[in-house]
Enzyme design. Structure first.
Site, PDB file in Angstrom:
ATOM      1  N   HIS A  77       0.855  -1.190   0.000  1.00  0.00           N
ATOM      2  CA  HIS A  77       0.000   0.000   0.000  1.00  0.00           C
ATOM      3  C   HIS A  77       0.889   1.236   0.000  1.00  0.00           C
ATOM      4  CE1 HIS A  77      -3.894  -1.838   0.406  1.00  0.00           C
ATOM      5  NE2 HIS A  77      -3.370  -2.690   1.265  1.00  0.00           N
ATOM      6  N   ASP A 303     -15.432  -3.888  12.002  1.00  0.00           N
ATOM      7  CA  ASP A 303     -15.424  -2.442  11.778  1.00  0.00           C
ATOM      8  C   ASP A 303     -16.725  -2.028  11.096  1.00  0.00           C
ATOM      9  OD1 ASP A 303     -15.028  -3.599   9.299  1.00  0.00           O
ATOM     10  OD2 ASP A 303     -13.747  -1.969   8.593  1.00  0.00           O
ATOM     11  N   ASP A 386      -9.622  -4.173   1.480  1.00  0.00           N
ATOM     12  CA  ASP A 386      -9.059  -3.584   0.264  1.00  0.00           C
ATOM     13  C   ASP A 386     -10.085  -3.599  -0.872  1.00  0.00           C
ATOM     14  OD1 ASP A 386      -6.657  -3.140   1.540  1.00  0.00           O
ATOM     15  OD2 ASP A 386      -5.605  -4.833   0.623  1.00  0.00           O
TER      16      ASP A 386
HETATM   17  N1  LIG Z   1     -11.677  -4.924   9.176  1.00  0.00           N
HETATM   18  C1  LIG Z   1     -10.795  -4.003   8.889  1.00  0.00           C
HETATM   19  N2  LIG Z   1     -11.026  -2.721   9.199  1.00  0.00           N
HETATM   20  C2  LIG Z   1     -10.100  -1.810   8.863  1.00  0.00           C
HETATM   21  C3  LIG Z   1      -8.915  -2.110   8.212  1.00  0.00           C
HETATM   22  C4  LIG Z   1      -8.228  -0.915   8.028  1.00  0.00           C
HETATM   23  C5  LIG Z   1      -6.932  -0.675   7.306  1.00  0.00           C
HETATM   24  N3  LIG Z   1      -6.056  -1.730   7.336  1.00  0.00           N
HETATM   25  C6  LIG Z   1      -5.024  -1.789   6.362  1.00  0.00           C
HETATM   26  C7  LIG Z   1      -4.246  -2.958   6.596  1.00  0.00           C
HETATM   27  C8  LIG Z   1      -4.496  -3.974   5.704  1.00  0.00           C
HETATM   28  C9  LIG Z   1      -5.481  -3.584   4.805  1.00  0.00           C
HETATM   29  O1  LIG Z   1      -5.101  -4.074   3.563  1.00  0.00           O
HETATM   30  C10 LIG Z   1      -5.434  -2.112   4.951  1.00  0.00           C
HETATM   31  O2  LIG Z   1      -4.438  -1.667   4.113  1.00  0.00           O
HETATM   32  C11 LIG Z   1      -9.011   0.073   8.585  1.00  0.00           C
HETATM   33  N4  LIG Z   1     -10.137  -0.477   9.070  1.00  0.00           N
HETATM   34  C12 LIG Z   1     -11.336   0.137   9.610  1.00  0.00           C
HETATM   35  O3  LIG Z   1     -12.085   0.563   8.484  1.00  0.00           O
HETATM   36  C13 LIG Z   1     -12.834   1.729   8.846  1.00  0.00           C
HETATM   37  C14 LIG Z   1     -12.348   2.877   8.030  1.00  0.00           C
HETATM   38  O4  LIG Z   1     -12.833   2.746   6.755  1.00  0.00           O
HETATM   39  P1  LIG Z   1     -12.826   3.993   5.794  1.00  0.00           P
HETATM   40  O5  LIG Z   1     -13.580   5.101   6.464  1.00  0.00           O
HETATM   41  O6  LIG Z   1     -13.493   3.498   4.549  1.00  0.00           O
HETATM   42  O7  LIG Z   1     -11.361   4.340   5.521  1.00  0.00           O
HETATM   43  C15 LIG Z   1     -12.546   1.969  10.329  1.00  0.00           C
HETATM   44  O8  LIG Z   1     -13.496   1.258  11.110  1.00  0.00           O
HETATM   45  C16 LIG Z   1     -11.174   1.354  10.460  1.00  0.00           C
HETATM   46  O9  LIG Z   1     -10.897   1.019  11.795  1.00  0.00           O
HETATM   47  C17 LIG Z   1      -8.664  -3.487   7.879  1.00  0.00           C
HETATM   48  O10 LIG Z   1      -7.657  -3.880   7.319  1.00  0.00           O
HETATM   49  N5  LIG Z   1      -9.639  -4.367   8.235  1.00  0.00           N
END
Ligand SMILES: Nc1nc2c(c(CN[C@H]3C=C[C@H](O)[C@@H]3O)cn2[C@@H]2O[C@H](COP(=O)(O)O)[C@@H](O)[C@H]2O)c(=O)[nH]1
Length: 417
Positions: A77, A303, A386
């Site tokens: 990323h 989330d 993603d």
């Molecule tokens: N389940 C889950 N929730 C995640 C992430 C991530 C980022 N992780 C990075 C690491 C590996 C991934 O490939 C990403 O590059 C953020 N969030 C949650 O999303 C919400 C924000 O959303 P939006 O407002 O649209 O940006 C917020 O609740 C945030 O806590 C994840 O991975 N999994």
């Protein structure tokens, strides 16, 4: 690992041993799995669609293969190529990198905007990647990463150092506000700024007073406690026991329900960031023991973005009453039945997708006469998050399986996710 019995042992001693071994062999279950099953059944609002699970599992299985999606994808990323070179052979668990990951996870909550889709929503202007200085407006989760990277790289503010951010003298509230400042033209500030500052003070204080002032010190203590053979789940447990602001738990119908979103993502991101090059055959520096991290024991991170894509993929079904609330942008209180149902059903659903993918995986490996490797909810979660972002940006649409109309994400203001 099963043990071989000696033929000279008596039946009595055998029975005794078997009992001991059975206890030894007990696979520790993640309390999040039991909690989610309980809350899923009790709330009975969002439901897991069995046909959707099977269809989506095939789809995700194929996509993971086609995209060569692995734990190392995390590093690709644009903003995850860290300001600090994490992969130094001299310091396999680099301190600055670990403190960066830790703070990101401590503050990884509530980025949704009342002005979703509007150009004046909260966003942070920073370079589009480490290799290109062209400015880009980062929103959502990426606004957090961009803010911290901007402070570190452009302003020499050591914002990810716990000794710095725990101190109101070195790092006053006004400086933290400056670090998270919005791009010109935005009419919103970062959500929950006061709560973010409180979290920084709390976790910073604990790291400084208990673990030598860094997440690296915390991990050294973890390795010491488990003789270098601790698992990802044990690390998650140590995080929730140590830091109240990672204790994402609610009481529902007389029972404690653990969701542990940020504690699990903290461990998962540390695992991913330091995931060794498969061609190097080195062990993971954080989980060097014979059993490794046992990463499959972790669940998805409940989330507000992943439930949306689970619904789009028809893995989750929403009743019309819930869809109405989502479309109206109604706030859902933390711990309310609707909110809990969305989070719990997401965990249950990804566990079922994982089980289905595991069967596909095993069948495939059997055919190829290769060794099995385990499918984890962590990798499925990363992939789905993603994917949700790509679909949101209009860069990708789901082909080959039926989808449901994309519903808005649910609106809950909370420090847990
Ligand atoms: N389940 C889950 N929730 C995640 C992430 C991530 C980022 N992780 C990075 C690491 C590996 C991934 O490939 C990403 O590059 C953020 N969030 C949650 O999303 C919400 C924000 O959303 P939006 O407002 O649209 O940006 C917020 O609740 C945030 O806590 C994840 O991975 N999994």
């Amino acid at each position: 690992m099963a043990q071989v019995t000696s033929p000279t042992e008596t039946d009595a001693s055998l029975n005794e041993k078997t009992e001991i071994w059975e206890t030894d062999l007990e696979v520790p279950t993640n309390p999040v799995v039991d909690s989610a099953e309980f809350a899923y059944e009790k709330t009975n609002i969002v439901r897991v669609n069995d046909v959707g699970v099977i269809m989506a599992a095939h789809h995700i299985h194929t996509k993971l293969r086609a995209e060569s999606y692995t734990p190392r994808t995390w590093r690709t990323h644009p903003l995850h190529i860290l300001p600090i070179e994490p992969y130094s052979p001299d310091e396999p668990l680099n301190k600055a990198c670990l403190d960066w990951i830790f703070l990101i996870s401590a503050l990884n909550f509530s980025f949704w905007s009342e002005k979703e889709g509007s150009p004046d929503r909260y966003g942070v202007l920073w370079q589009e990647s480490w290799v290109s200085s062209r400015p880009k407006l980062w929103t959502g989760y990426w606004s957090l990463v961009a803010s911290l990277n901007r402070a570190l790289q452009d302003e020499s503010i050591p914002i990810t150092d716990p000794q710095f951010y725990s101190s109101e003298t070195l790092c006053p509230d006004s400086l933290i506000e400056h670090v998270f400042r919005a791009a010109e033209g935005c009419s919103e500030a970062i959500p929950l700024l006061a709560e973010r500052i409180a979290v920084m003070r709390e976790v910073g204080f604990i790291l400084c007073h208990g673990f030598g002032g860094s997440f690296q010190g915390f991990l050294e203590e973890f390795q010491r406690r488990h003789n270098g053979n601790g698992t990802a789940l044990q690390l998650v447990q140590m995080v929730t026991e140590t830091f109240p602001s990672f204790r994402d738990e609610v009481f529902f119908e007389g029972r404690k329900v653990c969701l542990w979103k940020r504690a699990q993502i903290l461990v998962a991101e540390t695992w991913a960031a330091f995931y060794p090059d498969p061609s190097s055959s080195t062990t993971h520096p954080l989980f060097p023991g014979p059993s490794g991290p046992e990463i499959h024991q972790l669940t998805m991170f409940a989330d507000y973005r992943v439930p949306q894509i689970l619904h789009h993929l028809r893995i989750l079904s929403y009743p019309p009453s819930l869809l109405k609330l989502l479309h109206a942008g109604t706030m859902l209180a933390p711990g309310s039945p609707e909110e809990l149902s969305l989070r719990a059903a997401s965990i249950v659903a990804v566990e079922r997708v994982r089980a289905e993918m595991q069967s596909l995986h095993q069948a495939e490996f059997q055919n190829q006469n290769q060794q099995d490797s385990t499918v984890s909810s962590v990798l499925i979660d990363f992939f789905l998050w993603d994917l949700a972002k790509k679909v949101e940006r209009g860069e990708e649409s789901i082909d080959g399986i039926e989808t449901a109309d994309m519903a808005p994400t649910h609106r809950t203001r909370s420090i847990w996710y």
